[in-house]
Scaffold this motif. Structure first.
Motif, PDB file in Angstrom:
ATOM      1  N   GLN B   2      39.425  -4.011  57.503  1.00 23.68           N
ATOM      2  CA  GLN B   2      38.709  -5.065  57.918  1.00 23.68           C
ATOM      3  C   GLN B   2      40.111  -6.039  57.209  1.00 23.68           C
ATOM      4  O   GLN B   2      40.205  -5.728  55.805  1.00 23.68           O
ATOM      5  N   TRP B   9      27.808  -0.818  49.134  1.00 25.81           N
ATOM      6  CA  TRP B   9      27.261  -0.559  50.018  1.00 25.81           C
ATOM      7  C   TRP B   9      26.091  -1.025  50.240  1.00 25.81           C
ATOM      8  O   TRP B   9      25.288  -1.833  51.060  1.00 25.81           O
ATOM      9  N   PHE B  88      26.719 -10.657  54.248  1.00 30.13           N
ATOM     10  CA  PHE B  88      27.574 -10.788  54.940  1.00 30.13           C
ATOM     11  C   PHE B  88      28.140 -11.721  53.954  1.00 30.13           C
ATOM     12  O   PHE B  88      28.373 -12.944  53.966  1.00 30.13           O
ATOM     13  N   ILE B  99      35.685 -14.391  60.470  1.00 34.21           N
ATOM     14  CA  ILE B  99      35.882 -12.863  60.459  1.00 34.21           C
ATOM     15  C   ILE B  99      34.311 -12.274  59.558  1.00 34.21           C
ATOM     16  O   ILE B  99      34.948 -12.721  57.844  1.00 34.21           O
ATOM     17  N   PHE B 100      33.724 -11.341  60.183  1.00 38.69           N
ATOM     18  CA  PHE B 100      33.070 -11.194  58.961  1.00 38.69           C
ATOM     19  C   PHE B 100      32.903  -9.858  58.363  1.00 38.69           C
ATOM     20  O   PHE B 100      33.276  -9.017  59.047  1.00 38.69           O
ATOM     21  N   GLY B 101      32.734  -9.095  57.117  1.00 40.24           N
ATOM     22  CA  GLY B 101      32.871  -8.556  56.752  1.00 40.24           C
ATOM     23  C   GLY B 101      31.625  -6.645  57.287  1.00 40.24           C
ATOM     24  O   GLY B 101      31.050  -7.704  57.691  1.00 40.24           O
ATOM     25  N   THR B 102      31.513  -5.863  56.360  1.00 44.04           N
ATOM     26  CA  THR B 102      30.560  -4.630  56.204  1.00 44.04           C
ATOM     27  C   THR B 102      29.431  -5.324  55.660  1.00 44.04           C
ATOM     28  O   THR B 102      28.866  -4.711  56.708  1.00 44.04           O
TER      29      THR B 102
END
Lengths: 113, 110
Positions: B2, B9, B88, B99-102
């Motif tokens: 990533q 999380w 996000f 561009i996105f994170g998780t």
């Protein structure tokens, strides 16, 4: 002001079937994006357009996925011969150019069984 | 791997408490945006912070950006149940799509 509209909201396919997703962006937005969002992950860019031109489709699986925006307004994303790994939510988004706020539709949740 | 990712999380807080979501990224950026996604909806922008800014506020939200450590944080004060969502960070590398994170799931309970 109407937001980004997507249809259908849900689709369930068997492997090997084809499906098309439709997107109507916010009026006046020249940039349109398609993102794939697998369950419990962030959106991942598939392709984006400025007007009718494809700017970046490097992450689009070209053997089975295609996307068009023929008049620089609405767009269609098509999956030929779907696979179980295509199971995800497909998000369409639009903006007034890159680097500005991106507005997302509610997405199409695809399940391939 | 990533290019952007949130560090946890999931987080759980009670209404009225504060919560902070952290994000780290791996590329040079022109800006970083924070988005919130509620169940059944698309992401919605909360804050856009440019690379020459260190802090940005929007109501109960405060974003910071540290380009030297390539990290950002989003803090929410006086949380409400309706703040329950996935948060996000998304990096803007200039002239390219976000561009996105998780994502970090924040749960606010009564």
């Amino acid at each position: 002001e109407a937001g980004v509209t997507q249809s259908p909201r849900y689709a369930v396919l068997q492997e090997g079937q084809a499906v098309s997703f439709w997107c109507d962006p916010i009026s006046g937005h020249d940039t349109l994006y398609w993102y794939q969002q697998p369950r419990d992950q962030g959106p991942q860019l598939l392709v984006y357009f400025r007007d009718e031109a494809v700017i970046d489709n490097s992450q689009l699986p070209s053997d089975r996925f295609s996307a068009v925006r023929p008049k620089g307004t609405n767009s269609t994303l098509k999956i030929q011969s779907a696979k179980q790994g295509d199971t995800a939510t497909y998000l369409c988004a639009s903006s007034q150019g890159v680097g500005t706020e991106v507005f997302f539709g509610k997405g199409t949740r695809l399940t391939v069984v | 791997s990533q290019l952007a990712e949130e560090n946890l999380w999931a987080l759980s807080v009670h209404e009225g408490e504060s919560v902070t979501v952290n994000c780290s990224y791996k590329t040079s950026i022109t800006a970083l945006q924070w988005y919130r996604q509620k169940s059944g909806e698309g992401p919605a922008q909360l804050i856009l912070i440019r690379s020459n800014e260190r802090e940005k506020r929007n109501g109960r939200l405060r974003a910071t950006l540290d380009t030297s450590s390539q990290s950002s944080s989003l803090s929410i004060t006086a949380t409400r149940c309706e703040d329950t969502a996935v948060y996000f960070c998304a990096t803007d590398q200039g002239g390219r799509a976000l561009i996105f994170g998780t994502g970090t799931t924040v749960s606010v309970s009564p």
